[in-house]
Enzyme design. Structure first.
Site, PDB file in Angstrom:
ATOM      1  CG  PHE A 120      -9.786  -9.512  10.829  1.00 15.03           C
ATOM      2  CD1 PHE A 120      -8.543  -9.945  11.297  1.00 15.03           C
ATOM      3  CD2 PHE A 120     -10.019  -9.510   9.466  1.00 15.03           C
ATOM      4  CE1 PHE A 120      -7.560 -10.350  10.403  1.00 15.03           C
ATOM      5  CE2 PHE A 120      -9.047  -9.921   8.577  1.00 15.03           C
ATOM      6  CZ  PHE A 120      -7.802 -10.340   9.040  1.00 15.03           C
ATOM      7  CD  GLN A 121      -7.411  -7.078   7.241  1.00 15.64           C
ATOM      8  OE1 GLN A 121      -8.324  -6.803   6.478  1.00 15.64           O
ATOM      9  NE2 GLN A 121      -6.258  -7.601   6.816  1.00 15.64           N
ATOM     10  CD  GLU A 158      -1.759  -2.333   1.738  1.00 19.57           C
ATOM     11  OE1 GLU A 158      -0.558  -2.585   2.000  1.00 19.57           O
ATOM     12  OE2 GLU A 158      -2.692  -3.130   1.962  1.00 19.57           O
ATOM     13  CE  LYS A 161     -17.146  -6.374   3.600  1.00 16.66           C
ATOM     14  NZ  LYS A 161     -16.484  -7.643   3.974  1.00 16.66           N
ATOM     15  CG  MET A 169      22.770  12.104   3.589  1.00 14.31           C
ATOM     16  SD  MET A 169      23.978  13.199   2.797  1.00 14.31           S
ATOM     17  CE  MET A 169      22.994  13.894   1.460  1.00 14.31           C
TER      18      MET A 169
END
Lengths: 163, 583
Positions: free
Chosen positions: B111-112, B49, B161, B487
């Protein structure tokens, strides 16, 4: 009350999450909010947040500008205590056995507060006044034994023009 | 009830003109992925993502249009926090749609589930949890309006959802597309100021007219405001030299005689010093970032400041402005030009020829320099970048990761066109370049797109090359492999007594060529200077798949000039090759 404090009156949309957005801007800079009062205005689409913070002037200006960037913030004004009327409500439960009960009632009357509940050895009282008057009463009640105390945080509006 | 929330969401995106969504589906966002099958919107399936977010950013950088990413709840949302923060720092217009668990489950550790609006509050211009299906079109319209107006930025819309799932009654709704007037009246607290205050514009013109040593300090706001033309007009009218910050590379052409290039910690001597010695700094869409100012109380000590920014919070945030102007850069510059013309011709302004001569002398004395490697040694990264620049089309879009390679790219590339430089400036997000380049190429398929990457960065987001290969997005990666977090190594060498702590990465573990090939790319390893040009030419000819060129570069090479952290810009270190030249 700390010596340097600022009172911000923040007009916001009356919706979920707005208070969190406003308070987060103080929290991320490590500024403690001294007191906070929130309620809808006469127009229920909007709420007014009165927030008292202990911040230097320069960082406060930056916080105010950042607050102004929040989509749900409509308007912010800083209220100078000299140019505003301020009120706060305090509820106190204090130990009040028979031998001192008279003194406490006298004190409450002197401050134009009200007895709002009476127990066997306790009194509950309320005072809505200037925050400094609340400080005074609190100090005078302390020797009697304060059991519970709750203040609302100050609310304020600008003083009216008289000229 | 004539539709459902999921269909309304996709239809809303279509009506907002969205052509492409970068995303990855999951449980909570599943119902929204179903109508995508019937939509003309292209969906690019990413492998992580974070890639979706940076692709949306790269798309926005290259096109000026808002990038769109869509991910699921919980880990999908947390994985896109970095791109949100990146877009917030660099004012990139982006709209991110996240799935959320159904409303009745919010707050139950479902969940999630995560508190997406809570987590992203500090890294978005705005975010919103939508709680009713019928509110979806308005939420999307608001999101695009907020992301693209005023100071642009990322906006996140969190969609539970149940309100998008057609099997759930909570998703049923009647379609209603809000008008522009509906959108603005729905946000009474959001009214960006675009037009500069006329009095301040006059004051700015007056200051410009009397300046003997003026500099235009152009920032990323020039690009956001589509003000490159106006800037050029202002510079050419007044003859005032222009520095372009890391975020403004390309906003003013590098081949213009008035362009001084990049200021700041790794800016060139002339850009840094001309700011320091200026008597007037005209800051246009720039924000006095610490990497530009160095030690603040030593920054441009004699300069008066005109500061133009669309964000009122930027004015006075770092340096007090003598003339602060809130407004859109393009509109304000156009007004300043008018005000200058109203004052008269060139005779109405100070002669700045001596200043220009002084600047030319600095340029002559301190060009960017490096020492070419001798045969058998590792490549010099600067040489690779020069070859890449000279052998690629002039309007090539260049993306970069973060670190030494980013600074060298900004220094050595010639940015002669706006919107050709895609990088992570404010947040400094390693791994930005590959997904950002992919997003840029999707937005500008007509352009050659190179990502210049380091080996540390490459290992953070390389998996998106699978996305590029699958989706036939032919980006090209120039991987400068010096086997170090370069760096950090440079800072350890210079400021930690050469004590190298946790910076070695190995040149051949992983084997970058094999890895790239496994991801469907053409890959070449380049080790000697005479192979550099031909490899680049070959890469530029390939247009049906991604290409990775791995250049084995010299880890001891450091980025110069450098203003050491905590020091004033006056203490600029031009590097060992130029130290001791008369100043």
């Amino acid at each position: 009350m700390p010596p340097k404090y600022h009172v911000l009156s923040v007009l916001v949309e009356n919706r979920a999450g707005v208070l969190a957005r406003v308070s987060a801007l103080f929290a991320r800079r490590g500024y403690n909010i001294y007191s906070l009062a929130v309620a809808p205005t006469d127009d229920e689409r909007f709420s007014r947040i009165t927030v008292v913070v202990d911040v230097e002037q320069a960082p406060l200006e930056q916080v105010v500008k950042q607050l102004n960037k929040l989509i749900h913030v409509i308007k912010i004004s800083e209220l100078d205590p000299r140019d505003s009327v301020e009120r706060e409500l305090m509820l106190v439960t204090v130990k009040a056995p028979a031998e001192v009960r008279g003194q406490i009632i006298e004190l409450v009357e002197l401050f134009e507060g009200r007895i709002i509940d009476v127990g066997r050895d306790e009194l509950a009282l309320s005072l809505d006044e200037h925050p400094e008057r609340l400080d005074d009463l609190e100090e005078l009640l302390r020797p009697f034994g304060i059991i519970d105390l709750q203040r609302t945080g100050r609310v304020a509006l600008p003083k009216l023009e008289r000229s | 009830m004539n539709t459902n929330g999921g269909q309304a969401l996709i239809k809303s995106l279509e009506l907002e003109g969205v052509e492409v969504i970068f995303g990855l589906p999951g449980g909570a966002i599943l119902p929204v992925y179903d109508p995508i099958l019937d939509s003309p919107i292209r969906h690019v399936l990413v492998r992580h993502e974070q890639g979706a977010g940076h692709m949306a950013e790269g798309f926005a950088h290259a096109t000026g249009r808002p990038g769109v990413a869509m991910v699921t709840s919980g880990p999908g949302a947390t994985n896109i926090v970095t791109p949100l923060a990146d877009a917030y720092m660099d004012s990139i217009p982006m709209v991110v749609i996240t799935g959320q668990v159904p409303l009745p489950s919010i707050g139950t550790d479902a969940f999630q589930e995560c508190d997406t609006v809570g987590i992203t509050r500090g890294v978005t211009k705005h975010n919103e949890l939508v709680t009713r299906a019928e509110d979806i079109p308005m939420a999307i319209r608001q999101a695009f309006h907020i992301a693209t107006t005023g100071r642009p930025g990322p906006v996140l819309v969190d969609i539970p959802k149940d309100i998008v799932d057609p099997r759930n009654p909570a998703s049923a709704m009647n379609w209603n597309w809000p008008t522009d007037a509906d959108v603005s009246s729905s946000m009474p607290g959001y009214k960006p100021t675009t037009k500069g205050h006329p009095k301040k514009i006059k004051e700015a013109a007056a200051l410009i007219a009397v300046a003997r040593k003026p500099i235009i300090y152009a920032g990323g706001g020039i690009l956001k405001a589509r003000a490159a033309e106006a800037l050029r007009e202002l510079a050419e009218l007044t003859g005032i030299p222009v520095v372009t910050t890391l975020m403004a590379r390309g906003a003013f052409p590098d081949d213009h005689e008035l362009c001084l290039g990049m200021p700041g910690m790794h800016g060139n001597y002339t850009a840094v010093t001309s700011i320091q010695k200026s008597d007037l700094l005209i800051a246009l869409g720039s924000r006095f970032d610490d990497r530009v100012t160095g030690k603040l109380d030593g920054f441009a000590p004699d300069a008066r400041i005109i500061h133009v920014d669309i964000d009122p919070a930027e004015l006075g945030k770092v340096r007090r402005a003598d003339v602060p102007i809130v407004g859109d850069c393009r509109l304000v510059i156009e007004e300043i030009i008018k005000a200058l013309n109203a004052l008269g011709g060139p005779e109405s302004r100070m002669d700045i020829t001596p200043w220009r001569q002084q600047i030319s002398a600095w340029q002559e004395l301190y060009p960017l320099v490096y020492e070419q490697s001798i045969d058998g040694d590792l490549l010099k990264p600067q040489y690779v970048l020069e070859q890449l620049r000279d052998r690629s089309p002039a309007d090539t879009i260049v993306a970069s990761g973060v670190g030494q390679h980013q600074m060298w790219t900004s220094q050595y590339w010639k940015f002669n066109y706006p919107y050709t430089w895609v990088n992570s400036g404010g947040l400094g997000t390693m791994g930005f370049s590959i997904p950002a380049a992919i997003g840029a190429k999707v937005g500008r398929p007509d352009r050659t797109v190179w990502a210049v990457d380091g080996d540390g960065c490459f290992q953070m987001t390389a998996q998106e090359l699978v996305t590029a290969a699958t989706e036939r997005i032919p980006v090209k990666i120039a991987l400068l492999n010096n086997a170090y977090l370069g760096m950090v190594r440079q800072w350890q060498e210079m400021f930690y007594g050469e004590r190298y702590s946790e910076v070695y990465l190995s040149p051949d573990l992983p084997d970058y060529v094999k890895w790239a090939e496994a991801m469907g790319c053409v890959a070449l390893r380049v080790e000697s200077p005479d192979e550099v040009g031909p490899a680049i030419d070959k890469a530029n000819e390939i247009n049906d798949r991604p290409v990775v060129l791995e250049f084995r570069t010299d880890a001891s090479e450091k980025v110069f000039p450098m203003v050491s952290p905590g020091t004033s810009n006056d203490q600029i270190d031009v590097g060992p090759l130029q130290n001791g030249l008369g100043r």
